[in-house]
Design an enzyme around this catalytic site. Sequence first.
Site, PDB file in Angstrom:
ATOM      1  N   SER D 138       0.889  -1.189  -0.001  1.00 30.73           N
ATOM      2  CA  SER D 138       0.036   0.012   0.014  1.00 30.73           C
ATOM      3  C   SER D 138       0.961   1.276  -0.048  1.00 30.73           C
ATOM      4  O   SER D 138       2.153   1.182   0.481  1.00 30.73           O
ATOM      5  CB  SER D 138      -0.698   0.114   1.375  1.00 30.73           C
ATOM      6  OG  SER D 138      -1.502   1.268   1.383  1.00 30.73           O
ATOM      7  N   THR D 139       0.389   2.411  -0.585  1.00 29.40           N
ATOM      8  CA  THR D 139       1.172   3.402  -0.332  1.00 29.40           C
ATOM      9  C   THR D 139       1.697   4.035   1.121  1.00 29.40           C
ATOM     10  O   THR D 139       2.794   4.187   1.175  1.00 29.40           O
ATOM     11  CB  THR D 139       0.372   4.660  -0.784  1.00 29.40           C
ATOM     12  OG1 THR D 139       0.214   4.459  -2.210  1.00 29.40           O
ATOM     13  CG2 THR D 139       1.128   5.952  -0.603  1.00 29.40           C
ATOM     14  N   THR D 185      32.153  38.672  25.319  1.00 30.52           N
ATOM     15  CA  THR D 185      31.003  38.141  25.616  1.00 30.52           C
ATOM     16  C   THR D 185      29.746  39.472  25.287  1.00 30.52           C
ATOM     17  O   THR D 185      30.248  40.543  25.760  1.00 30.52           O
ATOM     18  CB  THR D 185      30.894  37.495  26.888  1.00 30.52           C
ATOM     19  OG1 THR D 185      31.581  38.354  27.867  1.00 30.52           O
ATOM     20  CG2 THR D 185      31.650  36.367  26.884  1.00 30.52           C
ATOM     21  N   SER D 311      30.723  44.751  -4.835  1.00 28.80           N
ATOM     22  CA  SER D 311      30.040  45.850  -4.984  1.00 28.80           C
ATOM     23  C   SER D 311      29.891  46.212  -6.604  1.00 28.80           C
ATOM     24  O   SER D 311      30.984  46.006  -7.355  1.00 28.80           O
ATOM     25  CB  SER D 311      30.405  46.946  -4.282  1.00 28.80           C
ATOM     26  OG  SER D 311      29.593  48.335  -4.456  1.00 28.80           O
ATOM     27  N   LYS D 317      35.670  46.549  -2.818  1.00 33.32           N
ATOM     28  CA  LYS D 317      34.750  45.771  -1.710  1.00 33.32           C
ATOM     29  C   LYS D 317      34.737  44.334  -1.802  1.00 33.32           C
ATOM     30  O   LYS D 317      34.425  43.973  -2.940  1.00 33.32           O
ATOM     31  CB  LYS D 317      33.453  46.614  -1.459  1.00 33.32           C
ATOM     32  CG  LYS D 317      32.658  46.295  -0.367  1.00 33.32           C
ATOM     33  CD  LYS D 317      31.506  47.286  -0.247  1.00 33.32           C
ATOM     34  CE  LYS D 317      30.880  47.163   1.235  1.00 33.32           C
ATOM     35  NZ  LYS D 317      29.692  46.146   1.190  1.00 33.32           N
TER      36      LYS D 317
END
Lengths: 470, 470, 470, 470
Positions: D138-139, D185, D311, D317
């Site tokens: 079955s599926t 941090t 860019s 850049k």
Amino acid sequence: MPMRSEEDFLGKKELPDNVYWGIHTERARHNFPISGYPVSLSLVRALALVKQACCLANTELAYLSKEKAAAILAACSEIAAGRLSDQFPLDALQGGAGTSVNMNINEVIANRALEMLGLPRGAYEHVHPLRDVNMHQSTNDVFPTAIRIAAIYGLRELSEETARLQGVFQGKEREFARIVKIGRTELQEAIPITLGAEFSAFAEAVSRDRWRTFKCEERLRVVNLGGTAVGTGLAAPRDYIFLVIEKLREVTGLGLARGENIMGETANADAFVEVAGILKAQAVSLVKIANDLRLLHFTGEIALPPLQAGSSLMPGKVNPVLMEAAIQTGMKVIANDFIIADAASRGTWQINEFLPLLSFALLESLGLLKRINLLLADHLQTVTANEEVCREYADHSSMLITALLPSLSYAEAAAIVKEFQEGQGLSSRPKLSFREFLAARLGQEFIEEALSPFRLTALGRRPAQGDLKP
Amino acid sequence: MPMRSEEDFLGKKELPDNVYWGIHTERARHNFPISGYPVSLSLVRALALVKQACCLANTELAYLSKEKAAAILAACSEIAAGRLSDQFPLDALQGGAGTSVNMNINEVIANRALEMLGLPRGAYEHVHPLRDVNMHQSTNDVFPTAIRIAAIYGLRELSEETARLQGVFQGKEREFARIVKIGRTELQEAIPITLGAEFSAFAEAVSRDRWRTFKCEERLRVVNLGGTAVGTGLAAPRDYIFLVIEKLREVTGLGLARGENIMGETANADAFVEVAGILKAQAVSLVKIANDLRLLHFTGEIALPPLQAGSSLMPGKVNPVLMEAAIQTGMKVIANDFIIADAASRGTWQINEFLPLLSFALLESLGLLKRINLLLADHLQTVTANEEVCREYADHSSMLITALLPSLSYAEAAAIVKEFQEGQGLSSRPKLSFREFLAARLGQEFIEEALSPFRLTALGRRPAQGDLKP
Amino acid sequence: MPMRSEEDFLGKKELPDNVYWGIHTERARHNFPISGYPVSLSLVRALALVKQACCLANTELAYLSKEKAAAILAACSEIAAGRLSDQFPLDALQGGAGTSVNMNINEVIANRALEMLGLPRGAYEHVHPLRDVNMHQSTNDVFPTAIRIAAIYGLRELSEETARLQGVFQGKEREFARIVKIGRTELQEAIPITLGAEFSAFAEAVSRDRWRTFKCEERLRVVNLGGTAVGTGLAAPRDYIFLVIEKLREVTGLGLARGENIMGETANADAFVEVAGILKAQAVSLVKIANDLRLLHFTGEIALPPLQAGSSLMPGKVNPVLMEAAIQTGMKVIANDFIIADAASRGTWQINEFLPLLSFALLESLGLLKRINLLLADHLQTVTANEEVCREYADHSSMLITALLPSLSYAEAAAIVKEFQEGQGLSSRPKLSFREFLAARLGQEFIEEALSPFRLTALGRRPAQGDLKP
Amino acid sequence: MPMRSEEDFLGKKELPDNVYWGIHTERARHNFPISGYPVSLSLVRALALVKQACCLANTELAYLSKEKAAAILAACSEIAAGRLSDQFPLDALQGGAGTSVNMNINEVIANRALEMLGLPRGAYEHVHPLRDVNMHQSTNDVFPTAIRIAAIYGLRELSEETARLQGVFQGKEREFARIVKIGRTELQEAIPITLGAEFSAFAEAVSRDRWRTFKCEERLRVVNLGGTAVGTGLAAPRDYIFLVIEKLREVTGLGLARGENIMGETANADAFVEVAGILKAQAVSLVKIANDLRLLHFTGEIALPPLQAGSSLMPGKVNPVLMEAAIQTGMKVIANDFIIADAASRGTWQINEFLPLLSFALLESLGLLKRINLLLADHLQTVTANEEVCREYADHSSMLITALLPSLSYAEAAAIVKEFQEGQGLSSRPKLSFREFLAARLGQEFIEEALSPFRLTALGRRPAQGDLKP
């Protein structure tokens, strides 16, 4: 395969001569083999319109020669019309805030223009991808502008399909107007309604979707074209900045305007989040309605038209497959809304670097909703009511009693229900329906009148003589 | 503790006599000890206003006696004013589509009214929670109506704080108007801007938030009061249905209207999804801005005012804690948007059974955004710029060269940058800044003029004589 | 109210002398009035255990005097036992990566210890919140460690309730083992099963939940205590670092271990994401099962025990309210999973700054699932089957034919179904059931045997003589 | 184009004769033109393996003739090897719980087998898609089984790339082991660490990802093959059910097992939710690490290798584009996790009807993570440290003082910091670094030793003579 060589400040690269793209596209193609999904074609086409507008403004102000401009404009037109679509091979999941897509179209336009001028590809000294095609532009203004344009077109197409679906629901509202059934809340029987009224609620939700889709366009009309890299318009002359928006309106046929604070427009992607939220509202209604419909198909009150055999094992099984597809489509649009908000929230400083994913998700959602609305409208046109099943559920429900309030007091009503329930066993299919019981108990005519479709759909109750007053 | 006994169709239950609630609340209290969060007080207060309007309509139409009504109205007023708030003990994560909240307030109003009339609690034959307080109502119309009212009040309060925050950003925009700094895209230096312009982009985003918050109210003004159980108004007389909406407008001071398709209004929760989407857009901007600010604090270009010692170990550490709190607040609002859409999408047939969670998430988000906006406005009023740091970053950035285009050609510009870079080592803190190098190379005066705040913030560039034309 | 004055490097602050907290808590209290939800008490209690372990290690190694230590340990014990809970007033949505919570408990412990030593609050020269209580610690190691401990305890409590729910489903599996009903896929009738088997599938899902909950603990056992600020253990002596983990195991009774790469443990919050994902899997099963159950209650195949009156308007309506509450609980846990992943993904460099929100969401989810499992287990113990309804659905379903394959060929089966369907009208309640039709057509005995509960629940089919072979 | 005609119980349909698919596929193709994305090829290939196993079992037990079987097996092999991939045209967003995919492969296998036998397409009386190819299936059992197999293969491929990435980070850990930098941090300087230690934290997170990916496989090894429609194995003979799992192990080379409660395996999709959660944990780490790396590139402490010009406006850049792509990939995987949980939670009763979307999202995520890990590993192999920049940040940070605790008391430390800060102006680039100041103040040798890489990376501190004890 004949190759050509191009160079940028990172070095030289060979690429097949038969492609219109250049070195930047070639690099990006190798940099991002990630999702396998190409950049949305609708975005590429919108970008071609932006390039066209820029070229027109630059030409009118004599920054660009007429001859070059003619070739560039012709190339833009082709792309805007959907041609050369195989020249945009970049992956949707690219870094660079759209730079690669912009470079890709700059290169394709330049090379196609060169070709039109009878020059070989790569002869950028004649038409340059950056100096000419990208003149007075930055990815950071052309790319977000193109997303807005593509989204507006997408919204308009969506709006049309939403209107069709609304029409279908309204048709069914009329068709089912006299079919009495039991309304249900919290998956329990509540009070009688008509099937038409139930479909009118679907129509109402879809009508709100449509209205919202329509209003959405406003959010997108403000563009940052002319702002170049960060919204200050650096390196672009003022006359160009003023003219280019006019040209863009002409080219697109849309009522676009330059933002008052272009830096703010460039840095923030919140307008897309708002639009995504509105598409999500539509997706939510879609899921809700599709689920309601498959449940009504389950109870047998309606029959969805069969689309395909439903089982490889069980003969004759037919499933509500389009409803399931619609629910999944809704889930995907809801997930896209999440992506869009996430991408917008993670942007840094002067530009949102995640516009590639954001735009992909936004345009995908527009397409998904458009197509599912179209399929649903077709499908639901032939949905049928099973009037007998509707009536059976209603007639057997002791909740019918509510429709007799306040002709009866609560106490009387409760007593009648109790009497009936004690009379029947536990079976879900008793011999005598509650309606028959009521008719026998309170008179056939009274019951017919009290439970007529007209009475059930009229808003509220006309105060009547027999009514109980305090 | 003296107890009293109440009964419903499920049986008898004892409850402490000193509480104003009755048997239904008592059952629900035991049924849902899940989240520990009570139903939003703002929702309870809005519900009291709805009850008040219903009572006024019923009294004017003589469905309710004046004596009873006076006591009921007085009780409603108290609750609407925030009194008796400890009489609403139910958990926010309740089943029943709001029925328990409605029953809770019906019972509290009835018992408080009885007390005012000098009668004992539970003497419902005199004032009945359902027959009198809930007359012509259903949870399914009063509860969604109350959510809308609470949300509108919440939006107005939010709008005020959003305006304050916008004002603070605008003040800083002016204060920092002449501070030149380097703009950044994709976490890389881009072109020079002013710090004021950067803050104007924050102000712009917040101004859009404010405008959206304002427009949001429209979505919520259409209510389904009068529709009773499923929007048909069953069991409610028509004159009441028409009058009650007028009374509701009076009592709330809001421009509310009855929906044209009340069944649709009752069955669908999409309006809340739309509002949640708009609050999410604000949350997204909040996250984006707070993150930008803490990054600017990290670079040292601005100094966020210290709020508390930042480490239990490292002396003198001060962290951008309010920015972190703001980002977390944004995440929570985004998650609430998800909850609201999820709840709306899972509703079935004639009412959305998940309104309790939906309303909790919606009102929570309104409160969260209001309070964080207030805190941010206060906090950012004293944010300071570090002009020297801003200048240092800008002066050392070879991206300054972009501001000299098109006075220089690309080739010239690139050559100058190369010359400079070869002259300096790898250090991030070279002896000579790029600006000094440029001044030495191209003339002090020219550079001063080209990099003045005025030039950098003016939109685009006034075409000048020296400009290169094609 | 008598006040005392405390000072830190930001200045002086007055605070009521009757509180045990000090200046840092006081600042944080004013900095974060955002959500109104306090930090989870279970987290505070876990933190007290961590402080206890640190104190024990420091004392054994003579970094702390025995007298001080005795008082500190006594204070820790009180807090770990749930006392002094009103001394932790901080908002869950705080910035600072947990620093404020750590400072809060340091201050409360110090002042309570001082009190025990007969000294006034604030006399920190005798017992200092940082120097003594926080000795060799940083928020960045004690806070994540405490989250893990609180989560492990939460998982254990959850596991117990999950086991109870599993037991209830297994009991029902046995109770309903012989009740034949129609199985359904895609909201369409499929093939006959037993109601017991349907409940066994619920039991199976819950059993996987339980197994996962059990495995989850592993993910959390690795802690970063001893790593101080960033995982290098800076400022903590090595002998302490080795001893403190032993003390922590003693104090908590949990099999905790120090991470091999403490810097990695400190910087990353992925372990919490994994745990949240597992809780989400449980939430998903919860939503699925609760929805299945309310749908079975809708069909009438089972009866959920009535918990409360379901309507303020419709007499006698009883809704599946606990299923609705369970679904909402699931949605909330799913949203918390989103929050946890979002918070974890936005952490920067050496510590996740969004642990306050992350931990709040994680511990909230643990509590929510625990409580809903408990409620469901109680509730479902008295769920009853309606055998007659189950049989009626099954007997009327033409899908019964599938159970006769391969005694019949597909062609024969299809012909029989067609014959039956043509014989009955459109009614959902035909006179003759399909089973009766089959019995008449193929023999009563054959049908009884083919559709017996035993045959339907046995895995597959014993090859029989009549079987069709190719 | 020559056409052929096929028929099912919904009627006849013409389809091009050159396609291998049949009527069901043709219907489904028209029913679901929604997303434009085809069903994952990896799923189709896994399904072919399942079909192969079923065919082998059926043949060995003589349910299928050897001649037919040989052709069917050959067709399966071809599909499993990736051939005929253009014969699977169905949209990923389909309804029907996978039925259409199952039918598609049944039809393609049948027609390819017919072709091999020298018979025309559509001659199903010789090899039938359902009767033969789908025999005893079955599926609902083959489809979930195939998802598991495809996912396991996907996990293994992912695991390999994860291992590569881990190796790259470990290599950098060693390479950067002696480069001292400042740890941070909450986006503020904390205490000195080495760059190598920072990369070891990345390696640690990736190593946990890898371990989880490995463990994931376990969740997927339990399959429901043999259960047919709802897990009872109805219509399948018991000998087949026992044999097929053995054949499946042979064919796939995977340690698969049949579930003990196949009904539970069929009805619930929680195993996929668990796996998705684990992929999300990897996505979260990916986002975190990519963001950390681009921030380190921003500070200049590391240099990511340039991939492309950054860019269209600003010369020179270079942006961290692969980090941006990685972050977007992470967002997409996180969104897929949401889809998978959503789909799983909305399943009803005996099968999850949303497996098509669920499987698409799951297999997409596996591919995305695999490819981004591969790209990152290549890219990061050439990441370089900028040792001078690292040292400068560290040397200028007054947080260096923490490394001198407890050789200094807090009071002494604080005094030194204050003295230094008063001596320097507000500039971020003071003349004298804090390290130089310390060396001048406390002795060069002492400082060299205290801040050596060795001291900074050793866990904790060896108690020394000068240490302060209480």
